[in-house]
Design an enzyme around this catalytic site. Structure first.
Site, PDB file in Angstrom:
ATOM      1  N   LYS A 117     -29.858 -39.245 -21.637  1.00 59.62           N
ATOM      2  CA  LYS A 117     -30.534 -40.311 -20.881  1.00 59.62           C
ATOM      3  C   LYS A 117     -29.530 -41.291 -20.294  1.00 59.62           C
ATOM      4  O   LYS A 117     -29.777 -41.857 -19.226  1.00 59.62           O
ATOM      5  CB  LYS A 117     -31.568 -41.021 -21.751  1.00 59.62           C
ATOM      6  CG  LYS A 117     -32.764 -40.133 -22.065  1.00 59.62           C
ATOM      7  CD  LYS A 117     -34.034 -40.912 -22.357  1.00 59.62           C
ATOM      8  CE  LYS A 117     -35.221 -39.964 -22.512  1.00 59.62           C
ATOM      9  NZ  LYS A 117     -36.472 -40.638 -22.807  1.00 59.62           N
ATOM     10  N   LYS A 200     -36.291 -26.855 -18.756  1.00 58.10           N
ATOM     11  CA  LYS A 200     -37.548 -27.252 -19.403  1.00 58.10           C
ATOM     12  C   LYS A 200     -38.482 -27.924 -18.395  1.00 58.10           C
ATOM     13  O   LYS A 200     -38.021 -28.687 -17.543  1.00 58.10           O
ATOM     14  CB  LYS A 200     -37.210 -28.238 -20.531  1.00 58.10           C
ATOM     15  CG  LYS A 200     -38.357 -28.632 -21.407  1.00 58.10           C
ATOM     16  CD  LYS A 200     -37.934 -29.692 -22.414  1.00 58.10           C
ATOM     17  CE  LYS A 200     -38.163 -31.078 -21.852  1.00 58.10           C
ATOM     18  NZ  LYS A 200     -38.470 -32.101 -22.862  1.00 58.10           N
ATOM     19  N   LYS A 203     -41.660 -34.067 -17.003  1.00 58.61           N
ATOM     20  CA  LYS A 203     -42.412 -34.941 -16.098  1.00 58.61           C
ATOM     21  C   LYS A 203     -41.498 -35.760 -15.205  1.00 58.61           C
ATOM     22  O   LYS A 203     -41.924 -36.291 -14.188  1.00 58.61           O
ATOM     23  CB  LYS A 203     -43.374 -35.828 -16.875  1.00 58.61           C
ATOM     24  CG  LYS A 203     -42.757 -36.680 -17.965  1.00 58.61           C
ATOM     25  CD  LYS A 203     -43.867 -37.483 -18.623  1.00 58.61           C
ATOM     26  CE  LYS A 203     -43.475 -38.198 -19.856  1.00 58.61           C
ATOM     27  NZ  LYS A 203     -43.312 -37.717 -21.091  1.00 58.61           N
TER      28      LYS A 203
HETATM   29  P1  ATP Z   1     -39.038 -36.687 -19.809  1.00 54.87           P
HETATM   30  O1  ATP Z   1     -39.214 -35.880 -18.567  1.00 54.87           O
HETATM   31  O2  ATP Z   1     -39.241 -38.173 -19.577  1.00 54.87           O
HETATM   32  O3  ATP Z   1     -37.823 -36.349 -20.601  1.00 54.87           O
HETATM   33  P2  ATP Z   1     -40.768 -34.954 -21.239  1.00 54.87           P
HETATM   34  O4  ATP Z   1     -41.762 -34.365 -20.292  1.00 54.87           O
HETATM   35  O5  ATP Z   1     -39.637 -34.110 -21.670  1.00 54.87           O
HETATM   36  O6  ATP Z   1     -40.275 -36.338 -20.711  1.00 54.87           O
HETATM   37  P3  ATP Z   1     -41.443 -36.356 -23.728  1.00 54.87           P
HETATM   38  O7  ATP Z   1     -42.325 -37.559 -23.533  1.00 54.87           O
HETATM   39  O8  ATP Z   1     -40.033 -36.551 -24.100  1.00 54.87           O
HETATM   40  O9  ATP Z   1     -41.632 -35.385 -22.465  1.00 54.87           O
HETATM   41  O10 ATP Z   1     -42.073 -35.385 -24.764  1.00 54.87           O
HETATM   42  C1  ATP Z   1     -43.177 -35.516 -25.579  1.00 54.87           C
HETATM   43  C2  ATP Z   1     -43.230 -34.267 -26.431  1.00 54.87           C
HETATM   44  O11 ATP Z   1     -43.778 -33.206 -25.621  1.00 54.87           O
HETATM   45  C3  ATP Z   1     -41.845 -33.752 -26.873  1.00 54.87           C
HETATM   46  O12 ATP Z   1     -41.461 -34.189 -28.122  1.00 54.87           O
HETATM   47  C4  ATP Z   1     -42.026 -32.254 -26.903  1.00 54.87           C
HETATM   48  O13 ATP Z   1     -42.417 -31.821 -28.179  1.00 54.87           O
HETATM   49  C5  ATP Z   1     -43.161 -31.976 -25.974  1.00 54.87           C
HETATM   50  N1  ATP Z   1     -42.661 -31.338 -24.773  1.00 54.87           N
HETATM   51  C6  ATP Z   1     -42.113 -31.941 -23.692  1.00 54.87           C
HETATM   52  N2  ATP Z   1     -41.808 -31.046 -22.737  1.00 54.87           N
HETATM   53  C7  ATP Z   1     -42.178 -29.833 -23.235  1.00 54.87           C
HETATM   54  C8  ATP Z   1     -42.114 -28.500 -22.735  1.00 54.87           C
HETATM   55  N3  ATP Z   1     -41.629 -28.243 -21.529  1.00 54.87           N
HETATM   56  N4  ATP Z   1     -42.580 -27.495 -23.486  1.00 54.87           N
HETATM   57  C9  ATP Z   1     -43.097 -27.754 -24.710  1.00 54.87           C
HETATM   58  N5  ATP Z   1     -43.176 -28.976 -25.251  1.00 54.87           N
HETATM   59  C10 ATP Z   1     -42.720 -30.014 -24.534  1.00 54.87           C
END
Ligand code: ATP
Ligand code: LTN
Length: 337
Positions: A117, A200, A203
């Site tokens: 980050k 991955k 969002k």
């Molecule tokens: P950012 O884009 O801001 O990093 P993010 O979409 O990765 O956010 P987080 O809010 O960090 O999402 O994640 C919340 C939870 O959702 C994480 O701990 C993880 O377990 C799950 N998660 C996020 N992205 C995925 C994914 N692509 N596949 C499966 N689980 C996910």
């Protein structure tokens, strides 16, 4: 006499930092509802965590309400769980302060999420971003949680939680439950970007074609699936190494239908990628439609959502205050007794 089995306590949270993707849903949120009968569940909207990266205040406020509505629309029953907003319970910040005094800077600066980050938000590397894991430790320890459902990306933070709980208990006497990570069946699926299946699904991806949000309409879902990057073969086969795009679409299809990959492969035997992508898109759109309708219904009743948050806040604050009082006594704060 009937034996009363005490349920284990469980805590988890999601940040209201933007549109929730089907990755967040499959990897985290949909499992929350499945756990609520077997465990004593506490689920928070982690708004204090969200401001460690820049948030538009009006959007943060809206996203918080939307996430509460989404949690309920995904089956979390506020009668069965403690569902609340993190900033409504001041004990989270208060415990984080005490825990800061037993945490070393090196433990935080070497965290993978902090490094990632910091690189991504180079113009805003703030102390909150570095202290993020300590606040997360406070979240978990306040409720004396035994289990914490998290994605693989949060494992390091859970290790720190265990380390700090043990360190505090050693220094001041037994105070905190030392928690374990919890990885329910199905939650191990890692959903990849539709635009780049080696990354991955996230969002915060600049390319909106890479992710499907929980609020996307049918047309957008079908379009994003149609455009999803695959390969130049014409065989629907699960093989993440050589066919990451097709495998990712199969994972999504299986997550929403409950089918195994073998069954899914059979569904598409002899079919082309066009039919396959359309079927995946329709499956996702059909699965999201009832969640979207329920979320919209809830958002139209703000008084109900406010009441849910208020009740959650009161229940959470009661438990959190008890742990915090114990901590304050242990560290030697004068309490008048
Ligand atoms: P950012 O884009 O801001 O990093 P993010 O979409 O990765 O956010 P987080 O809010 O960090 O999402 O994640 C919340 C939870 O959702 C994480 O701990 C993880 O377990 C799950 N998660 C996020 N992205 C995925 C994914 N692509 N596949 C499966 N689980 C996910
Ligand atoms: N950092 C987590 C969200 C989170 C959390 C928690 C998860 C905040 N506090 C406590 C489990 C327990 C995330 O981004 N997924």
């Amino acid at each position: 006499m009937e034996e009363v089995q005490r349920k284990q306590t469980l805590f988890s949270a999601v940040q209201p930092s933007g549109a929730v993707t089907i990755g967040n849903y499959i990897g985290a949120i949909r499992n929350f509802a499945a756990l609520q009968d077997a465990y004593n569940c506490h689920y928070a909207v982690a708004d204090l965590h969200a401001i460690t990266v820049k948030q538009e205040p009006a959007a943060l406020r809206r996203n918080t309400l939307e996430l509460i509505a989404l949690f309920i629309a995904c089956g979390i029953d506020p009668e069965k769980c403690v569902l609340f907003v993190q900033s409504h319970v001041p004990a989270h910040c208060e415990l984080a302060w005490v825990l800061n005094t037993i945490t070393y800077p090196g433990e935080l600066s070497r965290m993978t999420q902090f490094k990632d980050k910091s690189a991504k938000h180079a113009d805003n590397v703030n102390m909150g971003l570095m202290d993020y894991p300590v606040l997360m430790v406070a979240d978990i320890l306040l409720y004396q949680a035994a289990l914490v459902p998290i994605g693989a990306d949060q494992k390091q933070h859970l290790e720190l939680t265990r380390d700090l709980a043990i360190r505090f208990n050693n220094r001041y006497g037994s105070t905190f439950t030392v928690p374990d990570g919890y990885f329910p069946k199905g939650s191990s699926a890692r959903i990849m970007s539709l635009a780049d299946p080696l990354k991955k699904m996230s969002k915060s991806d600049e390319n909106p074609n890479g992710f499907i949000t929980m609020g996307d309409d049918r047309e957008s879902i079908l379009r994003k699936c149609k455009r999803a990057v695959t390969d130049s073969e014409a065989e629907v086969r699960y093989d993440p190494q050589t066919k990451p795009g097709v495998s990712n679409l199969l994972t999504i299809y299986c997550a929403f239908t409950g089918k195994s990959t073998a069954e899914a492969e059979r569904d598409f035997a002899g079919k082309g990628y066009g039919d396959f992508k359309l079927a995946v898109g329709e499956t996702v759109a059909d699965a999201l439609a009832p969640v979207q309708a329920e979320k919209a219904r809830l958002l139209a009743d703000k008084a109900y959502l406010n009441a849910v948050m208020k009740r959650g806040e009161e229940a959470a604050a009661r438990i959190a205050r008890k742990t915090l009082s114990k901590v304050y006594r242990k560290v030697g704060f004068y309490t008048g007794e």
